[in-house]
Design a protein around this motif. Sequence first.
Motif, PDB file in Angstrom:
ATOM      1  N   PRO A 100       0.768  -1.235  -0.175  1.00  0.00           N
ATOM      2  CA  PRO A 100       0.040  -0.087   0.085  1.00  0.00           C
ATOM      3  C   PRO A 100       0.736   1.344   0.116  1.00  0.00           C
ATOM      4  O   PRO A 100       0.291   2.348  -0.016  1.00  0.00           O
ATOM      5  CB  PRO A 100      -0.900  -0.100   1.290  1.00  0.00           C
ATOM      6  N   GLY A 101       2.246   1.415  -0.052  1.00  0.00           N
ATOM      7  CA  GLY A 101       3.152   2.270  -0.019  1.00  0.00           C
ATOM      8  C   GLY A 101       3.265   2.818   1.247  1.00  0.00           C
ATOM      9  O   GLY A 101       3.392   4.112   1.448  1.00  0.00           O
ATOM     10  N   THR A 102       3.113   2.310   2.439  1.00  0.00           N
ATOM     11  CA  THR A 102       3.152   2.871   3.625  1.00  0.00           C
ATOM     12  C   THR A 102       4.560   2.353   4.512  1.00  0.00           C
ATOM     13  O   THR A 102       4.619   2.166   5.583  1.00  0.00           O
ATOM     14  CB  THR A 102       2.067   2.318   4.614  1.00  0.00           C
ATOM     15  N   ALA A 103       5.598   1.862   3.643  1.00  0.00           N
ATOM     16  CA  ALA A 103       6.843   1.427   4.121  1.00  0.00           C
ATOM     17  C   ALA A 103       7.856   1.667   3.405  1.00  0.00           C
ATOM     18  O   ALA A 103       7.828   2.063   2.158  1.00  0.00           O
ATOM     19  CB  ALA A 103       6.720  -0.198   4.404  1.00  0.00           C
ATOM     20  N   LEU A 104       8.974   1.993   4.013  1.00  0.00           N
ATOM     21  CA  LEU A 104      10.426   2.030   3.326  1.00  0.00           C
ATOM     22  C   LEU A 104      11.460   0.954   3.758  1.00  0.00           C
ATOM     23  O   LEU A 104      11.379   0.634   4.995  1.00  0.00           O
ATOM     24  CB  LEU A 104      11.230   3.288   3.911  1.00  0.00           C
ATOM     25  N   ALA A 105      12.145   0.586   2.933  1.00  0.00           N
ATOM     26  CA  ALA A 105      13.067  -0.301   3.329  1.00  0.00           C
ATOM     27  C   ALA A 105      14.505   0.231   2.927  1.00  0.00           C
ATOM     28  O   ALA A 105      14.522   0.881   1.610  1.00  0.00           O
ATOM     29  CB  ALA A 105      13.216  -1.582   2.544  1.00  0.00           C
ATOM     30  N   LEU A 106      15.434   0.745   3.658  1.00  0.00           N
ATOM     31  CA  LEU A 106      16.546   1.537   3.441  1.00  0.00           C
ATOM     32  C   LEU A 106      17.828   0.570   3.333  1.00  0.00           C
ATOM     33  O   LEU A 106      18.138   0.038   4.512  1.00  0.00           O
ATOM     34  CB  LEU A 106      16.830   2.589   4.374  1.00  0.00           C
ATOM     35  N   TYR A 107      18.380   0.402   2.392  1.00  0.00           N
ATOM     36  CA  TYR A 107      19.651  -0.484   2.434  1.00  0.00           C
ATOM     37  C   TYR A 107      19.086  -1.788   2.904  1.00  0.00           C
ATOM     38  O   TYR A 107      19.794  -2.693   3.583  1.00  0.00           O
ATOM     39  CB  TYR A 107      20.709   0.095   2.926  1.00  0.00           C
TER      40      TYR A 107
END
Length: 142
Positions: free
Chosen positions: A38-45
Amino acid sequence: MAQRFHYDVTRLEASRGQVIGYSDDRQVKADFVSNHLPGTALALYPDNYPLGVKGNFFPHQVTAIRDILAELRGVVGWGGDAQSPKEPAFFIDVPPGSAKLALITETLRRWAVTPGKGAGTRNVEDPQRVRAAKKLASMRAT
Protein backbone atom coordinates in the motif's frame (compact mmCIF):
# COMPACT_ATOMS: atom_id res chain seq x y z
CA MET A 1 11.80 9.86 7.22
CA ALA A 2 14.32 8.99 4.51
CA GLN A 3 15.74 12.50 4.48
CA ARG A 4 16.32 12.44 8.25
CA PHE A 5 17.88 8.96 7.90
CA HIS A 6 20.18 10.32 5.18
CA TYR A 7 21.42 13.21 7.32
CA ASP A 8 21.33 11.68 10.81
CA VAL A 9 22.00 7.94 10.39
CA THR A 10 23.88 7.20 7.17
CA ARG A 11 24.00 8.63 3.68
CA LEU A 12 21.44 7.21 1.29
CA GLU A 13 22.22 6.67 -2.35
CA ALA A 14 19.63 6.22 -5.03
CA SER A 15 21.19 2.97 -6.23
CA ARG A 16 18.64 0.55 -7.56
CA GLY A 17 17.11 -1.52 -4.79
CA GLN A 18 18.73 0.38 -1.93
CA VAL A 19 15.74 2.61 -1.11
CA ILE A 20 12.44 0.81 -1.60
CA GLY A 21 9.09 2.49 -1.06
CA TYR A 22 5.95 1.36 -2.88
CA SER A 23 6.22 -1.96 -4.65
CA ASP A 24 3.62 -4.20 -6.24
CA ASP A 25 5.94 -7.16 -5.69
CA ARG A 26 4.77 -9.31 -2.78
CA GLN A 27 8.37 -10.27 -2.02
CA VAL A 28 10.24 -7.07 -1.14
CA LYS A 29 13.75 -8.37 -0.38
CA ALA A 30 12.08 -10.51 2.27
CA ASP A 31 9.98 -13.59 2.80
CA PHE A 32 6.94 -11.69 4.03
CA VAL A 33 4.11 -9.67 2.55
CA SER A 34 4.84 -6.12 3.60
CA ASN A 35 3.52 -2.61 3.95
CA HIS A 36 5.25 -1.84 0.66
CA LEU A 37 2.12 -2.96 -1.20
CA PRO A 38 0.00 0.00 0.00
CA GLY A 39 3.02 2.33 -0.06
CA THR A 40 3.24 2.80 3.71
CA ALA A 41 6.77 1.47 4.23
CA LEU A 42 10.38 2.14 3.34
CA ALA A 43 13.26 -0.30 3.23
CA LEU A 44 16.58 1.50 3.43
CA TYR A 45 19.59 -0.53 2.26
CA PRO A 46 17.79 -3.87 2.61
CA ASP A 47 20.82 -5.75 1.25
CA ASN A 48 23.06 -4.34 3.99
CA TYR A 49 20.92 -5.23 7.01
CA PRO A 50 19.92 -8.91 7.00
CA LEU A 51 16.41 -9.80 8.11
CA GLY A 52 16.22 -11.52 11.46
CA VAL A 53 19.52 -10.03 12.62
CA LYS A 54 19.79 -7.29 15.23
CA GLY A 55 22.81 -5.08 15.83
CA ASN A 56 23.50 -4.01 12.25
CA PHE A 57 23.69 -0.33 13.20
CA PHE A 58 26.33 1.35 15.35
CA PRO A 59 25.05 2.67 18.71
CA HIS A 60 25.09 6.31 17.52
CA GLN A 61 23.02 5.29 14.49
CA VAL A 62 20.44 3.56 16.71
CA THR A 63 20.30 6.72 18.84
CA ALA A 64 19.62 8.76 15.69
CA ILE A 65 16.95 6.29 14.49
CA ARG A 66 15.26 6.41 17.89
CA ASP A 67 15.40 10.21 17.81
CA ILE A 68 13.69 10.28 14.40
CA LEU A 69 11.00 7.90 15.63
CA ALA A 70 10.43 10.01 18.74
CA GLU A 71 10.12 13.14 16.58
CA LEU A 72 7.48 11.32 14.57
CA ARG A 73 5.60 10.50 17.82
CA GLY A 74 5.16 6.80 17.22
CA VAL A 75 3.47 7.23 13.86
CA VAL A 76 6.40 5.49 12.16
CA GLY A 77 7.52 2.10 13.42
CA TRP A 78 10.90 0.46 12.95
CA GLY A 79 11.43 -3.17 12.02
CA GLY A 80 14.39 -3.23 14.41
CA ASP A 81 11.86 -3.37 17.24
CA ALA A 82 10.13 -6.48 15.87
CA GLN A 83 10.54 -9.87 17.52
CA SER A 84 12.09 -11.04 14.26
CA PRO A 85 14.11 -7.90 13.43
CA LYS A 86 13.85 -6.19 10.07
CA GLU A 87 16.26 -3.30 10.68
CA PRO A 88 16.01 -1.80 7.18
CA ALA A 89 12.21 -1.45 7.50
CA PHE A 90 10.27 1.66 8.51
CA PHE A 91 6.48 1.80 8.23
CA ILE A 92 3.37 3.77 9.12
CA ASP A 93 2.22 2.30 12.43
CA VAL A 94 -1.16 3.96 12.96
CA PRO A 95 -4.51 3.18 11.34
CA PRO A 96 -5.76 5.13 8.31
CA GLY A 97 -7.41 8.38 9.32
CA SER A 98 -5.45 8.64 12.57
CA ALA A 99 -5.22 12.20 13.92
CA LYS A 100 -1.57 11.46 14.78
CA LEU A 101 -0.85 10.80 11.11
CA ALA A 102 -2.31 14.16 10.09
CA LEU A 103 -0.30 15.91 12.82
CA ILE A 104 2.96 14.31 11.69
CA THR A 105 2.20 15.09 8.05
CA GLU A 106 1.94 18.75 9.00
CA THR A 107 5.16 18.53 11.06
CA LEU A 108 7.04 17.07 8.08
CA ARG A 109 5.65 19.77 5.79
CA ARG A 110 6.83 22.49 8.21
CA TRP A 111 10.30 20.92 8.42
CA ALA A 112 10.56 21.08 4.65
CA VAL A 113 9.77 24.79 4.42
CA THR A 114 11.23 26.22 7.65
CA PRO A 115 14.96 26.99 7.68
CA GLY A 116 16.75 25.25 10.55
CA LYS A 117 13.90 22.80 11.25
CA GLY A 118 14.47 19.96 8.80
CA ALA A 119 16.87 17.10 8.34
CA GLY A 120 20.46 17.66 9.38
CA THR A 121 19.58 20.33 11.96
CA ARG A 122 18.92 18.13 14.99
CA ASN A 123 21.34 17.44 17.83
CA VAL A 124 20.44 13.80 18.48
CA GLU A 125 22.74 13.75 21.51
CA ASP A 126 20.73 16.43 23.36
CA PRO A 127 19.79 14.79 26.71
CA GLN A 128 16.11 15.72 26.37
CA ARG A 129 15.95 14.14 22.92
CA VAL A 130 17.78 11.01 24.14
CA ARG A 131 15.23 10.63 26.97
CA ALA A 132 12.33 10.97 24.52
CA ALA A 133 13.89 8.40 22.19
CA LYS A 134 14.50 5.93 25.04
CA LYS A 135 10.93 6.38 26.28
CA LEU A 136 9.53 5.54 22.85
CA ALA A 137 11.88 2.56 22.52
CA SER A 138 10.74 1.15 25.87
CA MET A 139 7.11 1.46 24.77
CA ARG A 140 7.88 -0.43 21.53
CA ALA A 141 9.97 -3.20 23.10
CA THR A 142 8.55 -6.59 22.19
